[in-house]
Motif scaffolding. Structure first.
Motif, PDB file in Angstrom:
ATOM      1  N   ILE A  74      45.746  -9.962 -67.373  1.00  0.00           N
ATOM      2  CA  ILE A  74      44.322 -10.830 -67.374  1.00  0.00           C
ATOM      3  C   ILE A  74      44.580 -12.291 -66.481  1.00  0.00           C
ATOM      4  N   ILE A  75      45.521 -12.957 -66.897  1.00  0.00           N
ATOM      5  CA  ILE A  75      45.774 -14.002 -66.115  1.00  0.00           C
ATOM      6  C   ILE A  75      45.945 -13.750 -64.681  1.00  0.00           C
ATOM      7  N   ARG A  76      46.852 -12.750 -64.399  1.00  0.00           N
ATOM      8  CA  ARG A  76      47.096 -12.489 -63.026  1.00  0.00           C
ATOM      9  C   ARG A  76      46.007 -12.052 -62.069  1.00  0.00           C
ATOM     10  N   SER A  77      45.119 -11.193 -62.846  1.00  0.00           N
ATOM     11  CA  SER A  77      43.532 -10.992 -62.375  1.00  0.00           C
ATOM     12  C   SER A  77      43.009 -12.012 -62.037  1.00  0.00           C
ATOM     13  N   ARG A  78      43.226 -13.094 -62.958  1.00  0.00           N
ATOM     14  CA  ARG A  78      42.181 -14.417 -62.568  1.00  0.00           C
ATOM     15  C   ARG A  78      42.799 -15.055 -61.358  1.00  0.00           C
ATOM     16  N   ARG A  79      44.136 -15.216 -61.309  1.00  0.00           N
ATOM     17  CA  ARG A  79      44.836 -15.802 -60.151  1.00  0.00           C
ATOM     18  C   ARG A  79      44.568 -14.839 -58.702  1.00  0.00           C
ATOM     19  N   LEU A  80      44.269 -13.686 -59.076  1.00  0.00           N
ATOM     20  CA  LEU A  80      44.027 -12.883 -57.711  1.00  0.00           C
ATOM     21  C   LEU A  80      42.579 -13.262 -57.168  1.00  0.00           C
ATOM     22  N   ARG A  81      41.738 -13.942 -57.855  1.00  0.00           N
ATOM     23  CA  ARG A  81      40.728 -14.434 -57.069  1.00  0.00           C
ATOM     24  C   ARG A  81      40.631 -15.161 -56.179  1.00  0.00           C
ATOM     25  N   ASP A  82      41.870 -16.323 -56.190  1.00  0.00           N
ATOM     26  CA  ASP A  82      42.266 -17.230 -55.319  1.00  0.00           C
ATOM     27  C   ASP A  82      42.469 -16.604 -53.906  1.00  0.00           C
ATOM     28  N   GLN A  83      42.664 -15.220 -53.698  1.00  0.00           N
ATOM     29  CA  GLN A  83      42.947 -14.495 -52.307  1.00  0.00           C
ATOM     30  C   GLN A  83      41.722 -14.193 -51.877  1.00  0.00           C
ATOM     31  N   TYR A  84      40.472 -14.131 -52.709  1.00  0.00           N
ATOM     32  CA  TYR A  84      39.355 -13.870 -52.123  1.00  0.00           C
ATOM     33  C   TYR A  84      38.194 -14.996 -51.913  1.00  0.00           C
TER      34      TYR A  84
END
Length: 179
Positions: A74-84
């Motif tokens: 879940i934490i990684r998915s939150r950080r993934l937002r920063d790529q978009y």
């Protein structure tokens, strides 16, 4: 008091947490026949098995295991937002800290203040203000390091942990049903 303009007032956060808790309680009672979120009344680490809290489902439904790996995903998915999207659109240090401390507690690991500041993904001064506020709200607990008087560990209070596990299980359940 924290004066970060991106931060909603603590009272608003507290009211929102209460609203979510009421909603989850309502969902839990309405769907008790479908899902049974059997959790200890006070999660203290002694009643878990290898850092995994399992919510039992009916035979036709999959068990939902809330473990550190799930929380870290879940934490990684939150950080993934920063790529978009711009990272500044979604600064949410309190939630990032809650997730990090949940994973750490499931792992049986202590988290230092400096590590928690890094996990918050905001400047250290902002993170420290949030830690202070969340400690005052009894969501976080400060624990002095018995071996090093200069270091302090932060962990979730039992109350916060008791809210995080069913919240995560309910969230995952909603997503699974939508797939």
């Amino acid at each position: 008091m924290v004066s970060d303009t991106r931060r909603p007032p603590l009272k608003t956060i507290s009211e929102e947490v209460s609203r979510i808790a009421r909603m989850l309680e309502s969902l839990s009672s309405e769907e008790n026949a479908k899902m049974n979120y059997a959790l200890p009344s006070s999660f203290n680490g002694e009643s878990r098995s290898n850092g995994v809290v399992t919510t039992e489902a009916q035979p036709e439904q999959k068990k939902i295991n809330i473990n550190a790996a799930v929380v870290r995903a879940i934490i990684r998915s939150r950080r993934l937002r920063d790529q978009y999207f711009s990272a500044s659109l979604f600064a949410d240090p309190a939630w990032d800290m809650l997730l990090d401390l949940t994973a750490a507690r499931l792992e049986g690991r202590q988290v230092s203040v400096s590590s928690l500041c890094i996990a918050s993904a905001v400047p250290p001064t902002t993170a420290l203000r949030w830690i202070k506020s969340l400690t005052e709200e009894k969501i976080f607990v400060r624990i002095a390091d018995p071996r090093d008087g200069r270091r302090v560990f932060i962990q979730l209070s039992d109350m916060a942990m008791d809210a995080m596990i069913p919240y995560l299980a309910a969230s995952i359940s909603l997503v699974m049903r939508a797939l």
